[in-house]
Scaffold this active site. Structure first.
Site, PDB file in Angstrom:
ATOM      1  N   SER A 281       0.824  -1.202   0.000  1.00 54.25           N
ATOM      2  CA  SER A 281       0.000   0.000   0.000  1.00 54.25           C
ATOM      3  C   SER A 281       0.858   1.253   0.000  1.00 54.25           C
ATOM      4  CB  SER A 281      -1.045   0.031   1.112  1.00 54.25           C
ATOM      5  OG  SER A 281      -2.072   0.928   0.737  1.00 54.25           O
TER       6      SER A 281
ATOM      7  N   HIS B 262       3.826  14.466   5.588  1.00 53.73           N
ATOM      8  CA  HIS B 262       3.759  15.888   5.265  1.00 53.73           C
ATOM      9  C   HIS B 262       4.266  16.667   6.474  1.00 53.73           C
ATOM     10  CE1 HIS B 262       1.175  14.474   2.034  1.00 53.73           C
ATOM     11  NE2 HIS B 262       0.511  13.807   2.958  1.00 53.73           N
TER      12      HIS B 262
ATOM     13  N   CYS C 227      -1.434  -3.386   3.903  1.00 51.52           N
ATOM     14  CA  CYS C 227      -2.367  -4.496   3.743  1.00 51.52           C
ATOM     15  C   CYS C 227      -1.567  -5.772   3.506  1.00 51.52           C
ATOM     16  CB  CYS C 227      -3.362  -4.232   2.614  1.00 51.52           C
ATOM     17  SG  CYS C 227      -2.622  -3.931   1.018  1.00 51.52           S
TER      18      CYS C 227
END
Length: 121
Positions: A63, A68, A83
């Site tokens: 995934s 940020h 996942c």
């Protein structure tokens, strides 16, 4: 529900400004987080904003990790979705340590399929 993944939503505060504004350090931290999480890196993109701040994404076979930074607030936000296999908690701890976060809030969401619900589109 058939669980297919774990999604961690992270807010972290009181990080040194110079760490949050260093794209090379963040690139290295993401590579280390991928290794610590035991997942497979497909692609890594790091972008430095002007006058400050960095956004970085690691696309994984399992995934993604997105990070940020807001150096002016000593703050970063991260999103780790794993996942199948891997350990997102280990990756999260690596990021916390690398960016020297003094405070962190983590929300864990189990992702998956509910077979009692019908999908409509």
């Amino acid at each position: 529900m058939k669980q297919i993944g774990i999604h961690l939503i992270i807010d972290a505060w009181n990080c040194p400004t110079h760490l949050l504004d260093d794209p090379d350090l963040i690139r290295h931290a993401l590579i280390e987080a991928v290794a610590a999480g035991g997942v497979t890196l497909i692609n890594l993109c790091v972008h430095q904003f002007s006058p400050h701040g960095v956004t970085a994404t690691a696309t994984l076979a399992e995934s993604h990790i997105a990070l940020h930074t807001w150096p002016e607030f000593g703050y970063f936000a991260a999103d780790l979705f794993f996942c199948g296999s891997g350990n997102p908690q280990q990756a999260m701890h690596l990021l916390k340590t690398a960016l020297k976060a003094e405070q962190m809030s983590v929300r864990e969401i189990k992702r998956g399929l509910n077979f009692t619900d019908r999908l409509t589109g």
